[in-house]
Design an enzyme around this catalytic site. Structure first.
Site, PDB file in Angstrom:
ATOM      1  N   LYS A  79       0.827  -1.206   0.000  1.00 61.65           N
ATOM      2  CA  LYS A  79       0.000   0.000   0.000  1.00 61.65           C
ATOM      3  C   LYS A  79       0.864   1.260   0.000  1.00 61.65           C
ATOM      4  CE  LYS A  79      -3.677   0.213   2.643  1.00 61.65           C
ATOM      5  NZ  LYS A  79      -4.524   0.347   3.868  1.00 61.65           N
ATOM      6  N   THR A 101     -11.482  -0.738  12.939  1.00 63.27           N
ATOM      7  CA  THR A 101     -12.143  -1.300  14.123  1.00 63.27           C
ATOM      8  C   THR A 101     -13.323  -2.151  13.656  1.00 63.27           C
ATOM      9  OG1 THR A 101     -13.476   0.715  14.360  1.00 63.27           O
ATOM     10  CG2 THR A 101     -11.457   0.562  15.676  1.00 63.27           C
ATOM     11  N   ALA A 156     -35.921   5.715   0.191  1.00 63.39           N
ATOM     12  CA  ALA A 156     -36.180   4.274   0.281  1.00 63.39           C
ATOM     13  C   ALA A 156     -35.261   3.506  -0.661  1.00 63.39           C
ATOM     14  CB  ALA A 156     -37.639   3.989  -0.070  1.00 63.39           C
ATOM     15  N   LEU A 206     -33.678   9.907   3.935  1.00 63.83           N
ATOM     16  CA  LEU A 206     -35.070   9.477   3.819  1.00 63.83           C
ATOM     17  C   LEU A 206     -35.354   8.993   2.399  1.00 63.83           C
ATOM     18  CD1 LEU A 206     -37.095  12.115   5.892  1.00 63.83           C
ATOM     19  CD2 LEU A 206     -36.588   9.745   6.496  1.00 63.83           C
ATOM     20  N   GLU A 236     -14.418  10.905  13.169  1.00 64.73           N
ATOM     21  CA  GLU A 236     -14.630  11.387  11.802  1.00 64.73           C
ATOM     22  C   GLU A 236     -16.096  11.262  11.429  1.00 64.73           C
ATOM     23  OE1 GLU A 236     -15.516   9.349   9.143  1.00 64.73           O
ATOM     24  OE2 GLU A 236     -15.430   7.415  10.169  1.00 64.73           O
ATOM     25  N   CYS A 245     -19.518   1.743   8.003  1.00 59.23           N
ATOM     26  CA  CYS A 245     -19.855   2.383   9.280  1.00 59.23           C
ATOM     27  C   CYS A 245     -21.130   1.852   9.920  1.00 59.23           C
ATOM     28  CB  CYS A 245     -19.973   3.896   9.081  1.00 59.23           C
ATOM     29  SG  CYS A 245     -18.426   4.704   8.640  1.00 59.23           S
ATOM     30  N   LEU A 258     -17.172  11.388   7.900  1.00 55.18           N
ATOM     31  CA  LEU A 258     -16.939  11.470   6.459  1.00 55.18           C
ATOM     32  C   LEU A 258     -17.850  10.503   5.721  1.00 55.18           C
ATOM     33  CD1 LEU A 258     -13.019  11.449   6.459  1.00 55.18           C
ATOM     34  CD2 LEU A 258     -14.566  13.417   6.638  1.00 55.18           C
TER      35      LEU A 258
END
Length: 438
Positions: free
Chosen positions: A35, A86, A255, A253, A151, A263, A153
């Site tokens: 990386k 995490t 659908a 909102l 954060e 997250c 983001l």
């Protein structure tokens, strides 16, 4: 200021690049040599609009660099940010803090002078306390302060969110640490971005509470969409009607097939586990996670139903695989559950996504990947719109239909109207836009 960012993933790389663009000198540290080599050669490990150019600009200016050597990176740093993963811990759903604590111990082994250590990773309440305990135990004679700075983001809009934030949350009650954080974020203070200084534990909880609330809004409108289909109402009009109430707001909102990504799934689960640890049940969040899981499988059934009773052996073209547009993130994407439902029903799948196919490939055995939407639909018995990429918002619908074995469209994002799809010859199904019951 000199900043060290531990972790060059989504949060660390975006944050590091933006901090360097503010004029700070930033070193991003990551244990993955491949990386780091790629970043040094200008190749981004993630797709995020504008990130490649931002990184290149600040590398060329000498403000942003990358390394695998943590010890040299933290030497003389004013602030060290922990921005490692995490993920949900296997077996119990708690946030896995292995990488956070490993980074903490490496930091403790490398620092030699006063420094502010900032947890940027999303961590459960009390994590900062443990980070502080570890460092004070290993470095009793060095002044350190541990700060929470979560954060907020959105993938696909991260650079704009960082530079024009709704708010900056800083969890510390130490004046010196507050001063360091003010200096780091000074360019945003000048833009009058709201800054919320809280206790460390409060800051940690703010992040989880925010994500759980947004996940609840998504799940709420999806259940309203089901009711709309049953009673003959239009969920888009319902969303507008309630979203104009400034106590509610229009965001989240829309659908669709349910939330996914890096997250909401893991953070709602981690919040539930924290509540469980403190014997404080959160029934609303429990219901949200259960309904969202069911939602994804239900969208698979919606597609199967559109194919008719003789669905086995038929082919569905899936347009969009990532959990949202403008990212290549496949984590908990609704498409994964939808594809599994279709495969279980004996349906063949052709798929196209503008950015996600490389990552999706190993996750989707037996799926044929196409070069564009029209290639995916060629010979298909139905096309399903799963992710609302811009490239899917203005398709040549007659051309799409002409290449199909049967012009059936299942629009899980309500991109098109029944009228325009019908004019192109499609039998059309959407989400939450019902007809009057007979």
């Amino acid at each position: 200021m000199k900043i060290t960012m531990i972790g060059a993933g989504y949060v660390g790389l975006v944050s590091g690049a933006c901090f360097s663009d503010f004029g700070h000198v930033v070193t991003c540290v990551d244990k993955d040599p491949a990386k780091i080599t790629a970043l040094e050669n200008g190749k981004m490990p993630i797709f995020e609009p504008g990130l490649e150019a931002l990184v290149a600009k600040n590398v060329a200016a000498g403000r942003l660099s990358f390394t695998t050597e943590l010890a040299s990176a933290v030497a003389g740093a004013d602030a060290i940010f922990i921005a490692v993963g995490t993920p949900s811990r296997r077996g119990d759903g708690h946030a896995d803090l292995t990488y956070v604590y490993a980074a903490t111990r490496e930091i403790a082994a490398s620092i030699s002078g006063p420094v502010v250590i900032v947890t940027k990773s999303t961590v459960p309440v009390g994590t900062g306390d443990r980070v502080e305990d570890i460092i004070r135990e290993l470095c009793p004679d060095i002044r350190i302060e541990v700060v929470s700075n979560p954060e907020f983001l959105r993938e696909g809009a991260a650079i704009g969110d960082f530079k024009r934030p709704d708010r900056i949350v800083v969890g510390t009650e130490d004046e010196w640490a507050q001063g360091v954080m003010r200096d780091i974020y000074r360019p945003l203070f000048l833009n009058e971005a709201p800054v919320v200084f809280t206790s460390r534990r409060t800051s940690e909880l703010i992040k989880y509470a925010a994500n759980a609330f947004l996940a609840t809004k998504i799940t709420f409108i999806n259940e309203i969409a089901d009711l709309c289909e049953a009673v003959g109402a239009n969920v888009q009009d319902v969303s507008r009607g309630i979203g104009l109430d400034n106590r509610i707001g229009s965001k989240f909102l829309h659908a669709g097939p349910g939330y996914g990504g890096s997250c909401f799934p893991k953070d709602t689960l981690a919040l539930l586990k924290t509540a469980e640890d403190f014997n404080t049940p959160m029934r609303i969040v429990e219901a949200v996670t259960q309904v969202n899981d069911s939602r994804k499988r239900a969208m698979g059934r919606k597609i199967i139903q559109a194919l008719g009773d003789d669905h086995r052996g038929k082919t569905v073209a899936l347009l969009g695989l990532t959990f949202k547009p403008n990212t290549d993130d496949m984590r908990d994407a609704p498409s994964l559950a939808i594809i599994q439902s279709l495969k279980d029903a004996g349906i063949q799948i052709r798929a196209f996504d503008p950015e996600g196919m490389e990552i999706a490939g190993p996750l989707m055995e037996g799926v044929t990947f196409a070069t564009d939407a029209y290639d995916a639909a060629q010979g298909a018995d139905a096309v399903a719109l799963v992710t609302e990429w811009d490239v899917f918002r203005a398709l040549d619908l007659p051309r799409l239909a002409a290449g199909m074995n049967a012009p059936v469209m299942v629009d899980l994002r309500n991109i098109y109207s029944a009228q325009e799809a019908g004019r192109a010859g499609f039998t059309y199904t959407s989400v939450g836009r019902g007809t009057l019951p007979s």
